[in-house]
Design a protein around this motif. Structure first.
Motif, PDB file in Angstrom:
ATOM      1  N   UNK A   3      31.878 -39.218  58.713  1.00 49.48           N
ATOM      2  CA  UNK A   3      32.679 -39.574  57.547  1.00 49.48           C
ATOM      3  C   UNK A   3      33.553 -40.771  57.877  1.00 49.48           C
ATOM      4  N   UNK A   4      33.711 -41.632  56.901  1.00 49.48           N
ATOM      5  CA  UNK A   4      34.499 -42.843  57.073  1.00 49.48           C
ATOM      6  C   UNK A   4      35.766 -42.737  56.241  1.00 49.48           C
ATOM      7  N   UNK A   5      36.798 -43.425  56.662  1.00 52.91           N
ATOM      8  CA  UNK A   5      38.016 -43.538  55.874  1.00 52.91           C
ATOM      9  C   UNK A   5      37.801 -44.671  54.872  1.00 52.91           C
ATOM     10  N   UNK A   6      37.648 -44.333  53.611  1.00 53.13           N
ATOM     11  CA  UNK A   6      37.394 -45.323  52.571  1.00 53.13           C
ATOM     12  C   UNK A   6      38.686 -45.674  51.856  1.00 53.13           C
ATOM     13  N   UNK A   7      38.870 -46.947  51.566  1.00 47.94           N
ATOM     14  CA  UNK A   7      40.027 -47.411  50.820  1.00 47.94           C
ATOM     15  C   UNK A   7      39.533 -48.100  49.556  1.00 47.94           C
ATOM     16  N   UNK A   8      40.088 -47.730  48.429  1.00 50.76           N
ATOM     17  CA  UNK A   8      39.718 -48.336  47.150  1.00 50.76           C
ATOM     18  C   UNK A   8      40.360 -49.713  47.046  1.00 50.76           C
ATOM     19  N   UNK A   9      39.567 -50.689  46.615  1.00 48.39           N
ATOM     20  CA  UNK A   9      40.084 -52.039  46.432  1.00 48.39           C
ATOM     21  C   UNK A   9      41.190 -52.043  45.385  1.00 48.39           C
ATOM     22  N   UNK A  10      42.236 -52.790  45.644  1.00 51.43           N
ATOM     23  CA  UNK A  10      43.340 -52.888  44.687  1.00 51.43           C
ATOM     24  C   UNK A  10      42.927 -53.619  43.416  1.00 51.43           C
ATOM     25  N   UNK A  11      41.813 -54.341  43.442  1.00 51.76           N
ATOM     26  CA  UNK A  11      41.309 -55.052  42.266  1.00 51.76           C
ATOM     27  C   UNK A  11      40.436 -54.160  41.390  1.00 51.76           C
ATOM     28  N   UNK A  12      40.122 -52.965  41.821  1.00 51.55           N
ATOM     29  CA  UNK A  12      39.210 -52.094  41.085  1.00 51.55           C
ATOM     30  C   UNK A  12      39.823 -51.481  39.836  1.00 51.55           C
ATOM     31  N   UNK A  13      41.103 -51.301  39.799  1.00 51.62           N
ATOM     32  CA  UNK A  13      41.744 -50.697  38.632  1.00 51.62           C
ATOM     33  C   UNK A  13      41.408 -49.228  38.506  1.00 51.62           C
ATOM     34  N   UNK A  14      41.379 -48.742  37.273  1.00 48.88           N
ATOM     35  CA  UNK A  14      41.155 -47.318  37.027  1.00 48.88           C
ATOM     36  C   UNK A  14      39.772 -47.012  36.451  1.00 48.88           C
ATOM     37  N   UNK A  15      38.909 -47.989  36.316  1.00 51.31           N
ATOM     38  CA  UNK A  15      37.596 -47.778  35.726  1.00 51.31           C
ATOM     39  C   UNK A  15      36.620 -47.089  36.660  1.00 51.31           C
ATOM     40  N   UNK A  16      35.367 -47.032  36.246  1.00 52.37           N
ATOM     41  CA  UNK A  16      34.321 -46.384  37.032  1.00 52.37           C
ATOM     42  C   UNK A  16      33.702 -47.294  38.077  1.00 52.37           C
ATOM     43  N   UNK A  17      33.734 -48.590  37.883  1.00 48.70           N
ATOM     44  CA  UNK A  17      33.099 -49.530  38.803  1.00 48.70           C
ATOM     45  C   UNK A  17      34.097 -49.952  39.876  1.00 48.70           C
ATOM     46  N   UNK A  18      34.324 -49.085  40.848  1.00 46.20           N
ATOM     47  CA  UNK A  18      35.317 -49.338  41.890  1.00 46.20           C
ATOM     48  C   UNK A  18      34.639 -49.686  43.204  1.00 46.20           C
TER      49      UNK A  18
END
Length: 66
Positions: A3-18
């Motif tokens: 398992x990897x530590x995943x970080x969501x991009x700050x540019x992704x917003x709240x939508x489904x395409x993150x």
């Protein structure tokens, strides 16, 4: 499976395409998209930086045209 530590991009917003990023070590960057989490792109920091630089400079704009 590791398992990897995943970080969501700050540019992704709240939508489904993150976009999610993981850096398990200093020589590896992994990218995945929230709609296809089992598909992982692995690259190096240098290669990713070149891709981002080329994209920002508009050098890849022709790839999106038919």
């Amino acid at each position: 499976m590791h398992t990897h530590q995943w970080q969501k991009s700050s540019y992704s917003g709240e939508g489904n395409a993150c976009l999610y990023v993981s850096a398990p070590d200093s020589a590896t960057i992994r990218l995945r998209e929230s709609d296809e989490p089992d598909t992982i792109l692995t690259t190096t920091p240098t290669t990713l930086a070149a891709l981002i630089h080329s994209t920002k400079a508009g050098r890849l704009d022709h790839l999106g045209t038919a």
